[in-house]
Design a protein around this motif. Structure first.
Motif, PDB file in Angstrom:
ATOM      1  N   PRO A  58       4.028   5.753  -7.471  1.00 43.53           N
ATOM      2  CA  PRO A  58       3.141   6.601  -6.434  1.00 43.53           C
ATOM      3  C   PRO A  58       3.969   7.930  -5.972  1.00 43.53           C
ATOM      4  O   PRO A  58       5.176   8.181  -6.671  1.00 43.53           O
ATOM      5  CB  PRO A  58       3.716   5.604  -5.416  1.00 43.53           C
ATOM      6  N   PRO A  59       3.127   9.011  -5.828  1.00 47.99           N
ATOM      7  CA  PRO A  59       3.526  10.362  -5.613  1.00 47.99           C
ATOM      8  C   PRO A  59       4.889  10.542  -4.725  1.00 47.99           C
ATOM      9  O   PRO A  59       5.625  11.333  -4.971  1.00 47.99           O
ATOM     10  CB  PRO A  59       2.385  10.935  -4.693  1.00 47.99           C
ATOM     11  N   ILE A  60       4.976   9.455  -3.819  1.00 52.96           N
ATOM     12  CA  ILE A  60       6.150   9.364  -2.744  1.00 52.96           C
ATOM     13  C   ILE A  60       7.436   9.223  -3.596  1.00 52.96           C
ATOM     14  O   ILE A  60       8.536   9.665  -3.274  1.00 52.96           O
ATOM     15  CB  ILE A  60       5.919   8.346  -2.035  1.00 52.96           C
ATOM     16  N   ALA A  61       7.253   8.588  -4.963  1.00 48.34           N
ATOM     17  CA  ALA A  61       8.641   8.515  -5.799  1.00 48.34           C
ATOM     18  C   ALA A  61       9.162   9.860  -6.357  1.00 48.34           C
ATOM     19  O   ALA A  61      10.081   9.980  -6.393  1.00 48.34           O
ATOM     20  CB  ALA A  61       8.312   7.433  -6.920  1.00 48.34           C
ATOM     21  N   GLY A  62       8.140  10.636  -6.439  1.00 44.60           N
ATOM     22  CA  GLY A  62       8.611  12.128  -6.845  1.00 44.60           C
ATOM     23  C   GLY A  62       9.029  12.138  -8.332  1.00 44.60           C
ATOM     24  O   GLY A  62       9.850  12.868  -8.751  1.00 44.60           O
ATOM     25  N   ILE A  63       8.586  11.253  -9.066  1.00 41.52           N
ATOM     26  CA  ILE A  63       8.831  11.146 -10.704  1.00 41.52           C
ATOM     27  C   ILE A  63       7.875  11.136 -11.302  1.00 41.52           C
ATOM     28  O   ILE A  63       6.715  10.751 -11.083  1.00 41.52           O
ATOM     29  CB  ILE A  63       9.888   9.754 -10.843  1.00 41.52           C
ATOM     30  N   PRO A  64       7.993  11.738 -12.593  1.00 44.69           N
ATOM     31  CA  PRO A  64       6.708  11.599 -13.490  1.00 44.69           C
ATOM     32  C   PRO A  64       6.413  10.343 -13.992  1.00 44.69           C
ATOM     33  O   PRO A  64       7.076   9.468 -14.019  1.00 44.69           O
ATOM     34  CB  PRO A  64       7.408  12.742 -14.601  1.00 44.69           C
ATOM     35  N   PRO A  65       5.169  10.271 -14.791  1.00 47.99           N
ATOM     36  CA  PRO A  65       4.641   9.305 -15.333  1.00 47.99           C
ATOM     37  C   PRO A  65       5.738   8.634 -16.170  1.00 47.99           C
ATOM     38  O   PRO A  65       6.597   9.414 -17.005  1.00 47.99           O
ATOM     39  CB  PRO A  65       3.286   9.625 -16.178  1.00 47.99           C
ATOM     40  N   ILE A  66       5.908   7.360 -16.562  1.00 42.27           N
ATOM     41  CA  ILE A  66       6.564   6.680 -17.574  1.00 42.27           C
ATOM     42  C   ILE A  66       5.808   6.061 -18.562  1.00 42.27           C
ATOM     43  O   ILE A  66       5.076   5.439 -18.548  1.00 42.27           O
ATOM     44  CB  ILE A  66       7.272   5.432 -16.801  1.00 42.27           C
ATOM     45  N   THR A  67       6.491   6.532 -19.710  1.00 48.94           N
ATOM     46  CA  THR A  67       6.020   5.769 -21.153  1.00 48.94           C
ATOM     47  C   THR A  67       6.677   4.724 -21.578  1.00 48.94           C
ATOM     48  O   THR A  67       7.865   5.090 -21.622  1.00 48.94           O
ATOM     49  CB  THR A  67       5.505   6.970 -22.077  1.00 48.94           C
ATOM     50  N   GLY A  68       6.453   3.654 -21.736  1.00 50.61           N
ATOM     51  CA  GLY A  68       7.068   2.471 -22.171  1.00 50.61           C
ATOM     52  C   GLY A  68       6.271   1.670 -22.796  1.00 50.61           C
ATOM     53  O   GLY A  68       5.217   1.694 -23.326  1.00 50.61           O
ATOM     54  N   THR A  69       6.869   0.368 -23.144  1.00 46.93           N
ATOM     55  CA  THR A  69       6.320  -0.714 -23.798  1.00 46.93           C
ATOM     56  C   THR A  69       6.017  -2.179 -22.910  1.00 46.93           C
ATOM     57  O   THR A  69       7.097  -2.288 -22.209  1.00 46.93           O
ATOM     58  CB  THR A  69       7.083  -1.375 -24.978  1.00 46.93           C
ATOM     59  N   THR A  70       4.899  -2.563 -22.904  1.00 49.49           N
ATOM     60  CA  THR A  70       4.551  -3.625 -22.193  1.00 49.49           C
ATOM     61  C   THR A  70       4.601  -4.865 -23.087  1.00 49.49           C
ATOM     62  O   THR A  70       4.025  -4.727 -24.208  1.00 49.49           O
ATOM     63  CB  THR A  70       3.300  -3.560 -21.461  1.00 49.49           C
TER      64      THR A  70
END
Length: 449
Positions: free
Chosen positions: A57-69
């Motif tokens: 969410p924008p409120i978190a102020g962090i960029p998108p996360i690329t990971g493994t599901t």
């Protein structure tokens, strides 16, 4: 309420099929809650890993996360028939995202939603949702495993593959926040496969006459489709249920089609049928197609010939409603949730020798506590024949309905059949004692053949 779905099955001709979704058979139970039971996994399901991009969410102020599901798809039936409803469970074993804020999240504030990608014989997608349920999540801690369920109807025989798709984690604590996660390279690996087969016993054979009348000795062209490839097909005139002397035999081609030219001499002929084998059968025949022999016998002097005709109609059904509200049972006690099926009216105006059969099957009942098995729904059918009808309606046997289905009512074959009929049933769902409170819904599908 769920709207009625009514559709013809197969080609026009001797047999048509209608289905009616009789809405949500809903019931309310108790006031407490239980954890939802896990859906049974099939041996064929496989956990898979796939690259995922999650947007906090924008409120978190962090960029998108690329990971493994890591995820797994399971179904309630890995071997299904066309027309079956398959329940799909999408379990995210290890999400790629985590709690995006320092604030710890309390229990039961996460609601997951997602998509399952279908491929193979039946491409498409299934929308799945999960309950609002989770253990506490520490600030910046990993999101826990969660499951989402949905259903789809099998429409095509063959192997149907199921792969995990995009999912979203919605949190409702202080404010409403979403963390959507998308598959970077769709589709994700296949986790489960459903092998679907065609419904047995369906007869789609059909015939068409080039003309509906002719003089004695005229030839009529009869075309047929969806017969057994290379089968010998008898094309014959009919007077009611009896065959006339007008008869010929042809062989179907490699596609199950044929063209025959039938010479019609018998003035009693009122219809034409085609069938495989030594004699007519409902399973391997088509027709009758209406045909009128125009009698050209000279009339005596100063006389007039009067002719009236009766047109053949169709086999049809209608219902008085599409939702059945069943009685409530108490949490901790369980028992029978009862109700009355909405009245079904069957009209058989075909004017031939064939009877009809009305059958039904039901899905599992799903709700906040998981599912109540379809085999726990039973019915006691009743059928009334309108006065003057040539056929007499017989109610099906009292007993369970289930996913395999049961007969609601029928009429037999006969020399002359038809009429109007009303069909009802008392329905009862055996609810286990400690089923979680809430509404549980299943769909009853009726088929007229």
């Amino acid at each position: 309420m769920i709207p009625v779905a009514r559709r013809p099955h197969g080609s026009a001709g001797r047999r048509r099929r209608w289905t009616a979704a009789l809405g949500a058979l809903a019931l309310a139970v108790g006031t407490a809650s239980l954890a939802a039971p896990a859906h049974a996994a099939t041996a064929a399901s496989t956990p898979v890993d796939f690259a995922t991009r999650c947007v906090p969410p924008p409120i978190a102020g962090i960029p998108p996360i690329t990971g493994t599901t890591t995820a797994e798809i399971t179904v309630d039936k890995a071997a299904a028939k066309v027309g079956d409803t398959v329940t799909v469970t999408y379990t995210v074993v290890k999400p790629a995202a985590s709690n995006p804020v320092d604030l710890a999240l309390p229990a039961d504030i996460m609601t997951p939603t997602g998509k399952v990608t279908l491929g193979g014989a039946q491409p498409g997608s299934v929308t799945v949702t999960g309950p609002k349920k989770n253990p506490p999540v520490p600030g910046k801690g990993a999101f826990p495993s969660f499951s989402m369920t949905g259903t789809f109807t099998v429409t095509t025989p063959g192997s149907i593959t199921l792969s995990p798709g995009d999912y979203n984690i919605h949190t409702s604590y202080i404010m409403e926040l979403d963390t959507p996660c998308t598959v970077i390279t769709p589709p994700a690996p296949v986790s489960e496969t459903v092998v679907a087969t065609a419904q047995p016993g369906a007869n789609d054979r059909a015939i068409q006459l080039a003309t509906a009348s002719g003089k004695p000795g005229d030839q009529v062209t009869v075309t047929g489709a969806k017969f057994t490839p290379l089968a010998d097909v008898t094309v014959v005139g009919r007077a009611g249920a009896a065959e006339t002397a007008d008869k010929t035999t042809v062989k179907a081609d490699a596609n199950g089609s044929f063209t025959a030219r039938l010479k019609v001499e018998d003035k009693a002929t009122t219809g034409i049928v085609a069938y495989e084998g030594a004699a007519w059968s409902d399973d391997k025949g088509a027709g009758p197609g209406a045909y009128t022999v125009i009698d050209d016998t000279p009339l005596p002097e100063n006389s007039q010939k009067l002719t009236a005709s009766v047109a053949a109609g169709t086999l049809s059904m209608s219902q008085a409603g599409d939702a059945v509200a069943m009685s409530a049972v108490d949490f901790g006690k369980g028992g029978a949730a009862t109700g009355d099926l909405k009245t079904v009216t069957v009209k058989d105006f075909r004017g031939g020798p064939a009877g009809w059969s009305l059958t039904g099957k039901v899905t599992d009942f799903t709700g906040p506590g998981g599912k109540i098995d379809a085999g726990r729904l039973g019915w006691t059918p009743a059928c009334t024949t309108k006065q003057g009808s040539p056929s007499t309606c017989a109610a099906g046997s009292a007993g369970p309905v289930g996913t395999a289905g049961a007969t609601l009512a029928s009429t037999p074959n006969g020399a002359v059949t038809g009429g109007e009929f009303t069909v009802d049933a008392k329905v009862s769902l055996d609810v286990p004692a400690f089923t979680a409170p809430g509404a549980y819904s299943g769909v009853l599908t009726l088929t007229l053949t």
